[in-house]
Write an enzyme that holds these catalytic residues in place. Sequence first.
Site: not given
Length: 193
Positions: A131-133
Amino acid sequence: MAASAWLEAGLARVLFYPTLLYTVFRGRVRGPAHRDWYHRIDHTVLLGALPLKNMTRRLVLDENVRGVITMNEEYETRFLCNTSKEWKKAGVEQLRLSTVDMTGVPTLANLHKGVQFALKYQALGQCVYVHCKAGRSRSATMVAAYLIQVHNWSPEEAIEAIAKIRSHISIRPSQLEVLKEFHKEITARAAKN
Protein backbone atom coordinates in the site's frame (compact mmCIF):
# COMPACT_ATOMS: atom_id res chain seq x y z
CA MET A 1 18.61 17.31 -0.43
CA ALA A 2 18.08 19.53 -3.47
CA ALA A 3 15.66 22.45 -3.24
CA SER A 4 13.24 20.79 -5.66
CA ALA A 5 13.15 17.64 -3.52
CA TRP A 6 12.37 19.75 -0.45
CA LEU A 7 9.54 21.46 -2.33
CA GLU A 8 8.15 18.15 -3.55
CA ALA A 9 8.26 16.63 -0.06
CA GLY A 10 6.64 19.76 1.40
CA LEU A 11 3.89 19.74 -1.21
CA ALA A 12 3.19 16.06 -0.50
CA ARG A 13 2.78 16.86 3.20
CA VAL A 14 0.48 19.83 2.58
CA LEU A 15 -1.75 17.82 0.25
CA PHE A 16 -1.75 14.60 2.28
CA TYR A 17 -5.02 15.02 4.20
CA PRO A 18 -7.05 16.60 1.37
CA THR A 19 -6.04 13.80 -1.00
CA LEU A 20 -6.65 11.17 1.68
CA LEU A 21 -10.16 12.55 2.19
CA TYR A 22 -10.69 12.26 -1.55
CA THR A 23 -9.60 8.61 -1.39
CA VAL A 24 -11.99 7.95 1.51
CA PHE A 25 -14.82 9.67 -0.39
CA ARG A 26 -14.20 7.54 -3.49
CA GLY A 27 -14.26 4.44 -1.30
CA ARG A 28 -17.59 5.33 0.31
CA VAL A 29 -19.56 6.79 -2.61
CA ARG A 30 -21.71 4.41 -4.65
CA GLY A 31 -21.99 4.33 -8.40
CA PRO A 32 -19.40 4.88 -11.12
CA ALA A 33 -17.24 7.12 -8.90
CA HIS A 34 -16.71 4.29 -6.36
CA ARG A 35 -13.23 2.83 -5.90
CA ASP A 36 -12.61 -0.29 -3.84
CA TRP A 37 -10.11 0.24 -1.02
CA TYR A 38 -7.99 -2.69 -2.15
CA HIS A 39 -7.86 -5.44 -4.76
CA ARG A 40 -6.37 -8.92 -4.81
CA ILE A 41 -3.80 -9.04 -7.61
CA ASP A 42 -2.95 -12.74 -7.28
CA HIS A 43 -2.98 -15.45 -4.63
CA THR A 44 -0.23 -13.63 -2.67
CA VAL A 45 -0.49 -9.87 -3.24
CA LEU A 46 -3.21 -7.37 -2.39
CA LEU A 47 -2.79 -3.78 -3.61
CA GLY A 48 -4.57 -1.00 -1.81
CA ALA A 49 -4.85 2.28 0.02
CA LEU A 50 -3.77 2.87 3.62
CA PRO A 51 -4.69 -0.15 5.75
CA LEU A 52 -6.63 1.73 8.40
CA LYS A 53 -6.56 0.29 11.90
CA ASN A 54 -10.18 -0.87 11.66
CA MET A 55 -9.23 -3.09 8.69
CA THR A 56 -6.65 -5.18 10.54
CA ARG A 57 -8.95 -8.03 11.55
CA ARG A 58 -10.40 -8.38 8.04
CA LEU A 59 -6.97 -8.33 6.39
CA VAL A 60 -5.55 -10.93 8.78
CA LEU A 61 -8.54 -13.27 9.08
CA ASP A 62 -10.29 -12.93 5.72
CA GLU A 63 -7.33 -12.22 3.43
CA ASN A 64 -4.57 -14.19 5.24
CA VAL A 65 -2.28 -11.13 5.28
CA ARG A 66 0.94 -11.82 7.20
CA GLY A 67 3.11 -9.18 5.56
CA VAL A 68 2.57 -5.49 4.82
CA ILE A 69 4.73 -3.41 2.49
CA THR A 70 4.30 0.24 3.41
CA MET A 71 5.46 2.63 0.68
CA ASN A 72 4.50 5.67 2.78
CA GLU A 73 6.63 8.04 4.75
CA GLU A 74 6.23 7.85 8.53
CA TYR A 75 4.00 10.94 8.84
CA GLU A 76 1.41 9.42 6.48
CA THR A 77 0.72 6.43 8.72
CA ARG A 78 1.29 7.94 12.17
CA PHE A 79 -2.33 8.33 13.32
CA LEU A 80 -4.47 6.15 11.08
CA CYS A 81 -2.54 2.92 10.62
CA ASN A 82 -0.95 0.28 12.81
CA THR A 83 2.57 0.83 14.02
CA SER A 84 5.12 -1.88 13.33
CA LYS A 85 4.55 -3.14 16.90
CA GLU A 86 0.78 -3.23 16.41
CA TRP A 87 1.18 -5.16 13.17
CA LYS A 88 3.52 -7.60 14.91
CA LYS A 89 0.96 -8.11 17.69
CA ALA A 90 -1.59 -9.01 14.98
CA GLY A 91 0.87 -11.54 13.53
CA VAL A 92 1.91 -9.35 10.60
CA GLU A 93 5.42 -8.27 9.61
CA GLN A 94 5.73 -4.76 8.21
CA LEU A 95 8.36 -3.64 5.72
CA ARG A 96 8.51 0.15 5.32
CA LEU A 97 10.07 1.39 2.08
CA SER A 98 9.48 5.13 2.44
CA THR A 99 8.82 6.95 -0.82
CA VAL A 100 7.66 10.57 -1.15
CA ASP A 101 4.00 10.89 -2.18
CA MET A 102 3.00 12.29 -5.59
CA THR A 103 6.49 12.73 -7.01
CA GLY A 104 8.54 9.94 -5.43
CA VAL A 105 9.92 6.91 -7.19
CA PRO A 106 10.78 3.72 -5.29
CA THR A 107 14.49 3.02 -5.49
CA LEU A 108 15.74 0.00 -7.37
CA ALA A 109 17.09 -1.39 -4.09
CA ASN A 110 13.68 -0.97 -2.45
CA LEU A 111 11.94 -2.70 -5.34
CA HIS A 112 14.24 -5.69 -4.83
CA LYS A 113 13.63 -5.66 -1.05
CA GLY A 114 9.87 -5.49 -1.51
CA VAL A 115 9.77 -8.27 -4.09
CA GLN A 116 11.90 -10.56 -1.90
CA PHE A 117 9.59 -9.82 1.04
CA ALA A 118 6.52 -10.76 -1.03
CA LEU A 119 8.21 -13.91 -2.34
CA LYS A 120 8.99 -14.99 1.23
CA TYR A 121 5.28 -14.91 2.06
CA GLN A 122 4.34 -16.49 -1.26
CA ALA A 123 6.53 -19.48 -0.32
CA LEU A 124 4.66 -19.73 3.00
CA GLY A 125 1.26 -19.64 1.28
CA GLN A 126 0.45 -16.34 2.98
CA CYS A 127 -0.49 -12.91 1.67
CA VAL A 128 1.08 -9.47 1.54
CA TYR A 129 -0.80 -6.15 1.50
CA VAL A 130 1.14 -3.56 -0.53
CA HIS A 131 0.00 0.00 0.00
CA CYS A 132 0.64 3.69 -0.20
CA LYS A 133 -1.93 6.39 0.52
CA ALA A 134 -4.36 5.61 -2.30
CA GLY A 135 -2.93 2.39 -3.73
CA ARG A 136 -2.43 3.99 -7.13
CA SER A 137 1.19 4.89 -7.77
CA ARG A 138 3.99 4.05 -5.31
CA SER A 139 2.46 0.74 -4.27
CA ALA A 140 1.37 -0.09 -7.82
CA THR A 141 5.00 0.36 -8.89
CA MET A 142 6.06 -2.16 -6.24
CA VAL A 143 3.39 -4.64 -7.30
CA ALA A 144 4.47 -4.25 -10.94
CA ALA A 145 8.03 -5.15 -9.91
CA TYR A 146 6.70 -8.24 -8.13
CA LEU A 147 4.79 -9.31 -11.26
CA ILE A 148 7.85 -8.68 -13.44
CA GLN A 149 9.87 -11.00 -11.18
CA VAL A 150 7.22 -13.72 -10.82
CA HIS A 151 6.01 -13.88 -14.44
CA ASN A 152 9.05 -12.51 -16.30
CA TRP A 153 6.75 -9.87 -17.77
CA SER A 154 7.78 -6.55 -19.26
CA PRO A 155 6.94 -3.46 -17.18
CA GLU A 156 4.14 -2.66 -19.61
CA GLU A 157 2.63 -6.15 -19.28
CA ALA A 158 2.78 -5.94 -15.48
CA ILE A 159 1.12 -2.50 -15.42
CA GLU A 160 -1.58 -3.67 -17.84
CA ALA A 161 -2.32 -6.72 -15.67
CA ILE A 162 -2.69 -4.55 -12.56
CA ALA A 163 -4.86 -2.00 -14.40
CA LYS A 164 -7.27 -4.78 -15.44
CA ILE A 165 -7.89 -5.43 -11.74
CA ARG A 166 -7.40 -1.95 -10.23
CA SER A 167 -8.22 0.40 -13.08
CA HIS A 168 -7.34 3.63 -11.29
CA ILE A 169 -3.61 2.97 -10.87
CA SER A 170 -1.32 5.71 -12.13
CA ILE A 171 2.28 4.83 -12.97
CA ARG A 172 4.23 7.97 -13.84
CA PRO A 173 7.02 8.02 -16.47
CA SER A 174 9.75 8.14 -13.79
CA GLN A 175 8.22 5.08 -12.13
CA LEU A 176 8.06 3.27 -15.46
CA GLU A 177 11.77 4.02 -15.93
CA VAL A 178 12.72 2.37 -12.62
CA LEU A 179 10.57 -0.63 -13.57
CA LYS A 180 12.48 -0.88 -16.85
CA GLU A 181 15.75 -0.87 -14.88
CA PHE A 182 14.34 -3.55 -12.56
CA HIS A 183 13.28 -5.64 -15.57
CA LYS A 184 16.72 -5.26 -17.14
CA GLU A 185 18.39 -6.50 -13.93
CA ILE A 186 15.99 -9.44 -13.58
CA THR A 187 16.49 -10.40 -17.24
CA ALA A 188 20.29 -10.17 -16.97
CA ARG A 189 20.28 -12.27 -13.80
CA ALA A 190 18.10 -14.93 -15.45
CA ALA A 191 20.41 -15.02 -18.49
CA LYS A 192 23.41 -15.74 -16.23
CA ASN A 193 21.62 -18.72 -14.68
